[in-house]
Design a protein around this motif. Structure first.
Motif, PDB file in Angstrom:
ATOM      1  N   ALA A 119       0.829  -1.205   0.000  1.00  0.00           N
ATOM      2  CA  ALA A 119       0.000   0.000   0.000  1.00  0.00           C
ATOM      3  C   ALA A 119       0.862   1.253   0.000  1.00  0.00           C
ATOM      4  O   ALA A 119       0.560   2.250  -0.670  1.00  0.00           O
ATOM      5  N   LEU A 120       1.958   1.224   0.720  1.00  0.00           N
ATOM      6  CA  LEU A 120       2.855   2.375   0.760  1.00  0.00           C
ATOM      7  C   LEU A 120       3.515   2.592  -0.599  1.00  0.00           C
ATOM      8  O   LEU A 120       3.629   3.728  -1.082  1.00  0.00           O
ATOM      9  N   ALA A 121       3.919   1.506  -1.240  1.00  0.00           N
ATOM     10  CA  ALA A 121       4.501   1.625  -2.578  1.00  0.00           C
ATOM     11  C   ALA A 121       3.478   2.187  -3.566  1.00  0.00           C
ATOM     12  O   ALA A 121       3.803   3.041  -4.408  1.00  0.00           O
ATOM     13  N   GLY A 122       2.218   1.715  -3.454  1.00  0.00           N
ATOM     14  CA  GLY A 122       1.181   2.241  -4.332  1.00  0.00           C
ATOM     15  C   GLY A 122       0.932   3.718  -4.087  1.00  0.00           C
ATOM     16  O   GLY A 122       0.671   4.485  -5.038  1.00  0.00           O
ATOM     17  N   GLU A 123       0.968   4.148  -2.838  1.00  0.00           N
ATOM     18  CA  GLU A 123       0.762   5.556  -2.518  1.00  0.00           C
ATOM     19  C   GLU A 123       1.853   6.415  -3.152  1.00  0.00           C
ATOM     20  O   GLU A 123       1.573   7.504  -3.697  1.00  0.00           O
ATOM     21  N   ARG A 182       4.396  13.701   4.499  1.00  0.00           N
ATOM     22  CA  ARG A 182       3.317  12.744   4.753  1.00  0.00           C
ATOM     23  C   ARG A 182       3.778  11.314   4.498  1.00  0.00           C
ATOM     24  O   ARG A 182       3.377  10.383   5.216  1.00  0.00           O
ATOM     25  N   LEU A 183       4.595  11.122   3.486  1.00  0.00           N
ATOM     26  CA  LEU A 183       5.130   9.784   3.243  1.00  0.00           C
ATOM     27  C   LEU A 183       6.006   9.323   4.412  1.00  0.00           C
ATOM     28  O   LEU A 183       5.994   8.152   4.788  1.00  0.00           O
ATOM     29  N   GLY A 184       6.777  10.256   4.955  1.00  0.00           N
ATOM     30  CA  GLY A 184       7.597   9.913   6.119  1.00  0.00           C
ATOM     31  C   GLY A 184       6.753   9.536   7.320  1.00  0.00           C
ATOM     32  O   GLY A 184       7.075   8.592   8.054  1.00  0.00           O
ATOM     33  N   GLU A 185       5.649  10.276   7.518  1.00  0.00           N
ATOM     34  CA  GLU A 185       4.762   9.950   8.634  1.00  0.00           C
ATOM     35  C   GLU A 185       4.110   8.585   8.426  1.00  0.00           C
ATOM     36  O   GLU A 185       3.936   7.808   9.381  1.00  0.00           O
ATOM     37  N   ALA A 186       3.748   8.268   7.191  1.00  0.00           N
ATOM     38  CA  ALA A 186       3.155   6.957   6.913  1.00  0.00           C
ATOM     39  C   ALA A 186       4.168   5.843   7.204  1.00  0.00           C
ATOM     40  O   ALA A 186       3.819   4.801   7.777  1.00  0.00           O
ATOM     41  N   ALA A 187       5.440   6.042   6.810  1.00  0.00           N
ATOM     42  CA  ALA A 187       6.471   5.040   7.087  1.00  0.00           C
ATOM     43  C   ALA A 187       6.666   4.861   8.587  1.00  0.00           C
ATOM     44  O   ALA A 187       6.886   3.745   9.079  1.00  0.00           O
ATOM     45  N   GLU A 188       6.583   5.950   9.333  1.00  0.00           N
ATOM     46  CA  GLU A 188       6.737   5.867  10.789  1.00  0.00           C
ATOM     47  C   GLU A 188       5.592   5.064  11.402  1.00  0.00           C
ATOM     48  O   GLU A 188       5.801   4.247  12.300  1.00  0.00           O
ATOM     49  N   LEU A 189       4.360   5.305  10.903  1.00  0.00           N
ATOM     50  CA  LEU A 189       3.209   4.579  11.433  1.00  0.00           C
ATOM     51  C   LEU A 189       3.318   3.088  11.153  1.00  0.00           C
ATOM     52  O   LEU A 189       2.970   2.250  11.987  1.00  0.00           O
ATOM     53  N   GLN A 217      11.296   6.371   6.842  1.00  0.00           N
ATOM     54  CA  GLN A 217      11.006   7.679   7.432  1.00  0.00           C
ATOM     55  C   GLN A 217      12.220   8.601   7.325  1.00  0.00           C
ATOM     56  O   GLN A 217      12.087   9.789   6.993  1.00  0.00           O
ATOM     57  N   ALA A 218      13.419   8.065   7.581  1.00  0.00           N
ATOM     58  CA  ALA A 218      14.629   8.874   7.498  1.00  0.00           C
ATOM     59  C   ALA A 218      14.884   9.331   6.062  1.00  0.00           C
ATOM     60  O   ALA A 218      15.350  10.456   5.833  1.00  0.00           O
ATOM     61  N   VAL A 219      14.576   8.475   5.073  1.00  0.00           N
ATOM     62  CA  VAL A 219      14.746   8.860   3.666  1.00  0.00           C
ATOM     63  C   VAL A 219      13.846  10.047   3.339  1.00  0.00           C
ATOM     64  O   VAL A 219      14.280  11.044   2.740  1.00  0.00           O
ATOM     65  N   CYS A 220      12.581   9.968   3.720  1.00  0.00           N
ATOM     66  CA  CYS A 220      11.641  11.045   3.431  1.00  0.00           C
ATOM     67  C   CYS A 220      12.031  12.332   4.170  1.00  0.00           C
ATOM     68  O   CYS A 220      11.873  13.437   3.635  1.00  0.00           O
ATOM     69  N   GLY A 264      14.559  11.947  -8.875  1.00  0.00           N
ATOM     70  CA  GLY A 264      15.085  10.580  -8.841  1.00  0.00           C
ATOM     71  C   GLY A 264      14.664   9.737  -7.655  1.00  0.00           C
ATOM     72  O   GLY A 264      14.656   8.502  -7.736  1.00  0.00           O
ATOM     73  N   TRP A 265      14.298  10.352  -6.529  1.00  0.00           N
ATOM     74  CA  TRP A 265      14.082   9.525  -5.330  1.00  0.00           C
ATOM     75  C   TRP A 265      12.785   8.726  -5.320  1.00  0.00           C
ATOM     76  O   TRP A 265      12.756   7.610  -4.810  1.00  0.00           O
ATOM     77  N   PRO A 266      11.619   9.213  -5.899  1.00  0.00           N
ATOM     78  CA  PRO A 266      10.389   8.391  -5.821  1.00  0.00           C
ATOM     79  C   PRO A 266      10.517   7.038  -6.510  1.00  0.00           C
ATOM     80  O   PRO A 266      10.137   6.016  -5.915  1.00  0.00           O
ATOM     81  N   PRO A 267      11.039   6.968  -7.752  1.00  0.00           N
ATOM     82  CA  PRO A 267      11.130   5.624  -8.364  1.00  0.00           C
ATOM     83  C   PRO A 267      12.096   4.701  -7.634  1.00  0.00           C
ATOM     84  O   PRO A 267      11.896   3.483  -7.616  1.00  0.00           O
ATOM     85  N   LEU A 268      13.130   5.263  -7.009  1.00  0.00           N
ATOM     86  CA  LEU A 268      14.068   4.424  -6.265  1.00  0.00           C
ATOM     87  C   LEU A 268      13.405   3.810  -5.029  1.00  0.00           C
ATOM     88  O   LEU A 268      13.663   2.648  -4.694  1.00  0.00           O
ATOM     89  N   ILE A 269      12.547   4.584  -4.350  1.00  0.00           N
ATOM     90  CA  ILE A 269      11.841   4.039  -3.179  1.00  0.00           C
ATOM     91  C   ILE A 269      10.862   2.954  -3.612  1.00  0.00           C
ATOM     92  O   ILE A 269      10.757   1.897  -2.974  1.00  0.00           O
ATOM     93  N   VAL A 270      10.135   3.196  -4.728  1.00  0.00           N
ATOM     94  CA  VAL A 270       9.184   2.193  -5.208  1.00  0.00           C
ATOM     95  C   VAL A 270       9.912   0.904  -5.577  1.00  0.00           C
ATOM     96  O   VAL A 270       9.481  -0.213  -5.234  1.00  0.00           O
ATOM     97  N   HIS A 271      11.059   1.041  -6.250  1.00  0.00           N
ATOM     98  CA  HIS A 271      11.842  -0.140  -6.640  1.00  0.00           C
ATOM     99  C   HIS A 271      12.306  -0.899  -5.389  1.00  0.00           C
ATOM    100  O   HIS A 271      12.280  -2.132  -5.351  1.00  0.00           O
ATOM    101  N   TYR A 272      12.708  -0.155  -4.381  1.00  0.00           N
ATOM    102  CA  TYR A 272      13.171  -0.799  -3.143  1.00  0.00           C
ATOM    103  C   TYR A 272      12.037  -1.555  -2.465  1.00  0.00           C
ATOM    104  O   TYR A 272      12.205  -2.697  -2.015  1.00  0.00           O
ATOM    105  N   LEU A 273      10.843  -0.930  -2.373  1.00  0.00           N
ATOM    106  CA  LEU A 273       9.724  -1.574  -1.697  1.00  0.00           C
ATOM    107  C   LEU A 273       9.266  -2.838  -2.430  1.00  0.00           C
ATOM    108  O   LEU A 273       8.782  -3.785  -1.802  1.00  0.00           O
TER     109      LEU A 273
END
Length: 933
Positions: free
Chosen positions: A9-13, A51-58, A65-68, A95-104
């Protein structure tokens, strides 16, 4: 799996937000920073990142969270970067959004995390190296976290009924004072924090971060209670932690009935901590609170709902509360108040200054008394002269009047008539009267000074009482070390296959806490040597007609301001021929040199000296007695060794009870005053009693039918010596250094008193032979001398000391890295492992442990599972990925006994998994086995 669904769900967001992020970059790349459209786009972009960082923290992924958070920090640069210089920043943001999606989507692929970290490191505001390392490990541990949290909870069956023993708060008899100090330092604040978090849960205002924080706090309190032996705190904290772990895993709000029970449990834990520290009463509701917590935990284990009201336990449980309370009150320490060490040190400093000023006032008052007496005597002399002047004036006047009367004719006044006196008579009489008044004033002044002297004497007594009271705040009974020393002897016996009993006498002896803290390590070396080198094996002792169990006697006593420590064993004694042979082999002494037994015995104090041909974890490195000798020298103390073949050895240490005040003999050389520590002074001999002489060009001193080697203290301190001053006009001080008596020639013996020793300052602290400075009563400064260093006597003079000898030897000790976030647990483990003969370093979490590895290469790692910043599983995964640490054994010590936690640790690379509470002997044996391979 629920956690994997959250990741998807986080990757989709993030995928859905990529279009909005790209749209926001257009005005950010083309508009000035003060344009409203620019500010609106900047707010949208940075808001998405936050907001993405807060979602990762939750979700519970601090790495994401540290990346965001770092992305949001780079967004701030847009507002201060000129339009024509924004391109590197914009490329980073694209560059950072596709890298996070690839990682997830590829958590098991290490290159995905590496690519994301590399992008952050090359940002306009680059990620620091230590921060990137931390985030890399958090990202790398996510696959283990996902797999570990998805398993079944195969916990051992939980108890159903709470007993009085489960809630007892009783201090063990052999509790270590350092553990108590650590518990006092951290437990009250942790308990208050847990109550605050539980209040948030009970009011419905708590979020997932509060639950996580409460679980970690309960875990720390549980560990502290278990390691100290406070069963009530450990038991309640354990079950409370399990409940909080359930609500954290469920990701939902805490049920209201459970939240109320958690608040009661938090209040109960806080009261237990207060009771243990003597600041609160025992919680009478402890057993019923624990029963409620057990009921909730068992409901969770059975998968039942927690929304229904809980049944409160009454009747028999409540009836047994007095017994639990009484048990908890048996060993409760007296009520106290926490005062920082800095405040105590400052109080001690001020007390010393008051003492110095009081002594200065006493000296000044003596000077005033002497001046008053001189003034009175001077007034008497002046009055005598005025009487003489008055008589002379009267005689001369009468003579003049007679001569005038004989020349007169006719009747005239009589020579004694008043009208014949001149102004000279009046002036002389007035002077006499003024002198009498001045003498009366001097007498009144002397009386006032005498009364002031009485007040000053009383103040001096009060000042001494104050100083002794302040010193008493730093004094500690040596018995606080007994449990640690007993444990050291037991572990050494286990390692050497011997049997010994340690007997401590004089445990009530008071020593400065700082001195006692420094004494611990030398004592441990002394006892290890007594077991390993001194005592025989049980079989050999039996064959020799001795008891199978050896005996080590540790005696403490006070002689004035000095402490005398004797360590005596009933073993084989020192092998003096073997010691002499090894010294000759190493070139320390000539083969043809005749040495008395006392001098041969002192060779064991040399750095790196050992008669063992092999090295073990207990001995063979020549470190132990060198540590003892260095400590004694640093304390300006003395050490004596006596030994009898087949009957044992005795090591006697004499040192000052306090580092701050030292009983000293004050002497003078060329106008400069020096303080000689009385621990070395045998006798102060005034001139004329003994005799200095030159024999063969060397100075000697004759006294009491003996001849002592002698030294001019002026030569040793570098002061000029008056060449025209004969040897017969010197006083002598007999000092004992390294079992030898020397005579010091001084110009004057001034005083013997207790002095407050101060640091000589950064420019003089390395001066040879200077131990500190003291201010005398007259305001002058006396230099406190380190006589062994100044004179370079005995062992220190015979063998050049290598500055790094002890450090090198210490590095040869097997190194152990301890990683635990609880101060109490770290302290207990450090003492246990260090007392067993290992070189120990400690860290609070995985990040601190990684920093420690930059300068420390351990042979073994002991780590907790649950820690902030980087837990034990993440740390293990990191170590197994390093070339220099992948073969190092890792033992995980945790309270988590479930199979899922064991599986996580095993998959990460942990060699041995131990659950708390652990047995000290079993842990040490396991350490020896894994180190030996």
């Amino acid at each position: 799996m629920k956690l994997k669904d959250l990741i998807e769900a986080l990757a989709g967001e993030i995928e859905r937000a990529r279009g909005q992020l790209e749209d926001s970059l257009v005005p950010l790349a083309t508009l000035d920073a003060d344009d409203p459209l620019f500010l609106d786009a900047w707010d949208q972009y940075s808001g998405h990142a936050q907001r993405l960082g807060e979602a990762a923290e939750l979700v519970g992924f601090p790495g994401l969270q540290a990346v965001c958070t770092h992305v949001a920090q780079n967004c701030l640069l847009l507002t201060a970067t000129p339009l024509d210089e924004r391109e590197p920043l914009l490329q980073f943001l694209r560059g950072w959004p596709p890298l996070i999606v690839h990682y997830l989507h590829n958590l098991s692929d290490p290159s995905a995390a590496v690519g994301l970290i590399d992008h952050l490191v090359t940002a306009p505001d680059p990620l620091a190296e230590d921060e990137s390392l931390k985030i890399m490990h958090m990202l790398g541990a996510m696959p283990l976290q996902v797999d570990g949290l998805g398993g079944d909870n195969d916990a051992a069956p939980r108890q159903v009924l709470a007993t009085a023993e489960d809630v007892a708060v009783v201090w063990p008899d052999d509790i270590d004072a350092r553990l108590v100090e650590g518990f006092q330092h951290e437990a009250p604040e942790q308990a208050r924090y847990l109550v605050q978090l539980a209040r948030n849960m009970a009011s419905g205002q708590a979020d997932s971060s509060d639950v996580v924080a409460a679980k970690r706090t309960a875990h720390t309190l549980k560990g502290s209670g278990a390691i100290i032996g406070l069963r009530g705190i450990a038991s309640l904290g354990h079950h409370l932690e399990d409940i909080l772990d359930h609500f954290e895993s469920a990701g939902s709000q805490v049920a209201r009935p459970a939240a109320e029970a958690l608040l009661d449990a938090a209040f109960c834990l806080e009261q237990m901590v207060g009771h243990a520290l003597g600041a609160d009463e025992y919680p009478q509701q402890a057993r019923s609170v624990l029963q409620t917590v057990l009921d909730i935990a068992n409901r969770i284990d059975r998968g039942e709902s927690l929304e229904e009201p809980l049944q409160r336990v009454a009747g028999p449980v409540a009836a047994e509360e007095p017994a639990a309370r009484a048990a908890g009150a048996v060993a409760t320490p007296a009520a106290g108040m926490r005062v920082s060490v800095q405040r105590i040190d400052e109080l001690f400093r001020i007390s010393g200054e008051v003492s110095v000023q009081s002594a200065a006032m006493e000296a000044r008052l003596k000077t005033v008394v002497d001046a008053s007496r001189q003034l009175l005597a001077q007034n008497l002399r002046v009055q005598k002269r005025l009487f003489e002047l008055e008589t002379l004036v009267d005689v001369r006047t009468l003579s003049t009047l007679r001569s005038r009367g004989s020349r007169r004719t006719g009747p005239g006044f009589d020579a004694l008539e008043l009208e014949q006196y001149s102004e000279l008579h009046s002036t002389s009489h007035a002077l006499v009267e003024e002198a009498a008044d001045a003498r009366a004033l001097s007498m009144r002044l002397e009386e006032e000074i005498a009364q002031m002297g009485a007040v000053q004497a009383q103040q001096q007594r009060l000042t001494k009482d104050l100083q002794h009271l302040v010193i008493g705040t730093r004094m500690t009974e040596v018995s606080v070390l007994e449990s640690r020393l007993q444990r050291n002897v037991r572990s050494t016996c286990q390692a050497t296959g011997k049997d010994a009993a340690l007997v401590l006498e004089g445990g009530e002896t008071l020593i400065d806490g700082d001195v006692l803290g420094r004494l611990a390590e030398p004592l441990l070396h002394l006892l290890r040597n007594a077991v390993d080198h001194g005592l025989e094996t049980p079989e050999l002792r039996t064959a020799l007609g001795k008891p199978a169990q050896g005996r080590i006697l540790l005696q403490f006593s006070r002689q004035g301001q000095q402490v005398v420590l004797r360590c005596r064993d009933d073993g084989r004694g020192l092998d003096l021929p073997a010691i002499r042979r090894r010294a000759i082999e190493r070139g320390l002494v000539p083969e043809d040199r005749m040495m008395p037994d006392e001098e041969v015995a002192r060779l064991v104090l040399l750095p790196g000296f050992s008669t063992r041909d092999s090295v073990s974890e207990v001995s063979g490195r020549g470190v132990g007695m060198d540590v003892v000798h260095e400590w004694v020298r640093g304390m300006n103390g003395a050490i004596r060794i006596t030994t009898q073949p087949g009957r044992g050895s005795t090591f006697e240490l004499q040192f000052a009870a306090s580092l701050s005040t030292v009983q000293s003999l004050v002497v003078e050389i060329d106008g400069q005053r020096f303080a000689l520590p009385s621990v070395h002074v045998e006798q102060a001999v005034p001139r004329g009693v003994g005799r200095f002489d030159l024999v063969g060009g060397r100075l000697v001193y004759h006294h009491g039918g003996r001849v002592y080697p002698a030294h001019h203290l002026a030569d040793a301190t570098g002061l000029p010596r008056a060449r025209d001053r004969g040897l017969d006009v010197h006083d002598a001080v007999l000092v004992r250094l390294d079992d030898k008596t020397h005579a010091l020639a001084v110009e004057a013996l001034l005083d013997a008193r207790e002095l407050l020793v101060k640091s000589p300052g950064r420019y003089a602290r390395h001066a040879r032979g200077v131990a500190g400075l003291s201010i005398l009563g007259d305001g002058s400064v006396a230099v406190d001398l380190d006589l062994p260093q100044l004179l370079g006597t005995g062992t220190a003079r015979e063998v050049p000391r290598a500055a790094t000898a002890q450090a090198v030897a210490r590095q040869e000790l097997p190194g152990v890295l301890i990683v635990d976030d609880a101060l109490t647990v770290r302290t207990a483990l450090r003492q246990l492992v260090q007392d067993a003969g290992y070189h120990v370093e400690a860290a609070r979490d995985g990040i601190e442990a990684i920093k420690c590895l930059q300068v420390f290469k351990p042979r073994l790692v002991l780590t907790d599972l649950e820690m902030p910043n980087m837990n034990g599983v993440e740390l293990t995964a990191h170590l197994r990925g390093r070339g220099d640490m992948k073969e190092v054994p890792i033992i995980m010590i945790t309270s988590r006994s479930q199979d899922k936690h064991r599986r996580m640790a095993r998959e990460a690379g942990v060699d041995l998994y131990l659950t708390k509470p652990y047995n000290d002997a079993e842990l040490l044996q396991a350490m020896r086995e894994v180190i030996a391979g």
